[in-house]
Structures are given as structure tokens and as C-alpha cells.
Design a protein around this motif. Structure first.
Motif, short mmCIF file in Angstrom:
data_model
loop_
_atom_site.label_atom_id
_atom_site.label_comp_id
_atom_site.label_asym_id
_atom_site.label_seq_id
_atom_site.Cartn_x
_atom_site.Cartn_y
_atom_site.Cartn_z
N GLU A 72 -4.49 -6.66 -2.30
CA GLU A 72 -3.22 -5.94 -2.39
C GLU A 72 -3.25 -4.92 -3.51
OE1 GLU A 72 -0.26 -8.99 -2.80
OE2 GLU A 72 -0.54 -9.72 -0.74
N GLU B 205 -12.74 3.65 -1.25
CA GLU B 205 -12.04 3.83 0.02
C GLU B 205 -12.78 3.08 1.11
OE1 GLU B 205 -10.76 7.68 1.19
OE2 GLU B 205 -10.66 8.36 -0.88
N GLU C 199 -5.27 -1.98 -2.36
CA GLU C 199 -4.51 -1.20 -1.38
C GLU C 199 -3.42 -0.36 -2.03
OE1 GLU C 199 -3.30 -4.22 1.39
OE2 GLU C 199 -5.31 -4.40 2.25
N GLU C 200 -2.91 -0.82 -3.18
CA GLU C 200 -1.88 -0.08 -3.92
C GLU C 200 -2.49 1.00 -4.82
OE1 GLU C 200 0.91 -2.68 -5.99
OE2 GLU C 200 0.63 -4.19 -4.42
#
Length: 161
Positions: free
Chosen positions: A139, A73, A142-143
Motif C-alpha cells: 500500500e 514502477e 502504491e501511494e
């Protein structure tokens, strides 16, 4: 420039660049050619294909590996070559890299698409490796799809095969 595939007594394979065959032999006789992993100076040439420079190529995208752990995170993805490591650590890293290559499927440039298909349950999960641009890797993170960049220099890629 002569590029040679070389090997030490411990089986470490690496690349050496020399001005000529005489330059290689001279450096070897003076003990200047050593294994970068274990410093062994008993070096032998291996069979290798000639390298032909037919023009410039675009830089390769970083490799990525799908892992079962969650993405960090707030973490940032950093891509680049690792700093120089002591010989024992280099040997351990090379051994680990060989195991990763042996136990994963290379999906090449389809890495991001294949990782998404597994994440969404469209295909069975399996260990994969391949290439993804830094944007594609971000990406995926982030997914919620965990990836791990593996920056491999060209010589290491050839050694692993």
C-alpha cells in the motif's frame, strides 16, 4: 539445547547452538566451530542472557526502511530471507545493516503510519525503520511512498544490538 553468543578475533558476533557445554568445547577443540562470516576458528563465548521458551510466538512481520528514492514502477515486493552469501559479502552486508540501525529511528509497528505522516508533511522527514506487513508495504508503494524490505534473521537482529 544450549544457545551461545560467540565472537571471533575479527569481532564478528554470531549465535551457536549446541547440545551441551561439553558439546561446544569438543567441537571447538576439533576446529569445527568457525565464524560464519570470516571462517576464523578462534572463537570465544560472550556473555548472554538465557533463552526461555514460554510458548509459541506469531511470526514477525518483515522490517522496512523508508528511502528517499521513488518506488519502482510495476515492481513487486518480495519478502523473505536472502540467499546464502559468500563470507566477504555477508560481512559487508552486516556492516551495512549496523550502519542502517545506527542512523535510523526504530518506530516499530507504527512504520506505515509514520511513513504516511512524513509523506503528507505532518511531521519532519527522517530516516526510519520498523515493521510493516507485506500488505502495508505494498500500500505504501502504491501511494508513492518508497520502502525497502530488510529481511533480518533473528541472529542478525541480536548481533546488531
Amino acid at each position: 539445547m544450549k544457545v551461545l553468543d560467540l565472537q571471533c578475533r575479527q569481532g564478528h558476533v554470531f549465535e551457536g547452538w549446541f547440545a551441551s557445554e561439553d558439546d561446544f568445547q569438543g567441537q571447538k577443540q576439533r576446529g569445527l566451530v568457525q565464524c560464519p562470516l570470516c571462517a576464523d576458528d578462534h572463537i570465544e563465548k560472550r556473555l548472554s542472557a538465557p533463552r526461555l521458551n514460554l510458548g509459541a510466538r506469531e511470526p514477525a512481520a518483515p522490517s522496512a526502511l523508508l528511502t528517499p528514492s521513488a518506488a519502482p514502477e510495476g515492481g513487486s515486493l518480495q519478502v523473505g530471507n536472502p540467499p546464502a552469501l559468500p563470507p566477504a559479502l555477508q560481512a559487508a552486508w552486516l556492516d551495512l545493516a549496523r550502519k542502517i540501525v545506527a542512523h535510523t529511528e526504530d518506530v516499530g509497528a507504527r512504520f506505515a503510519q509514520e511513513a504516511r505522516r512524513m509523506h503528507h508533511g505532518e511531521v519532519q522527514e527522517r530516516a526510519i525503520r520498523g515493521q510493516a506487513t507485506p500488505d502495508e508495504a505494498m500500500e505504501l508503494l502504491e501511494e508513492g511512498i518508497a520502502v525497502m524490505p530488510l529481511p533480518l534473521p533473528a541472529a542478525a537482529k541480536e548481533t546488531l544490538q
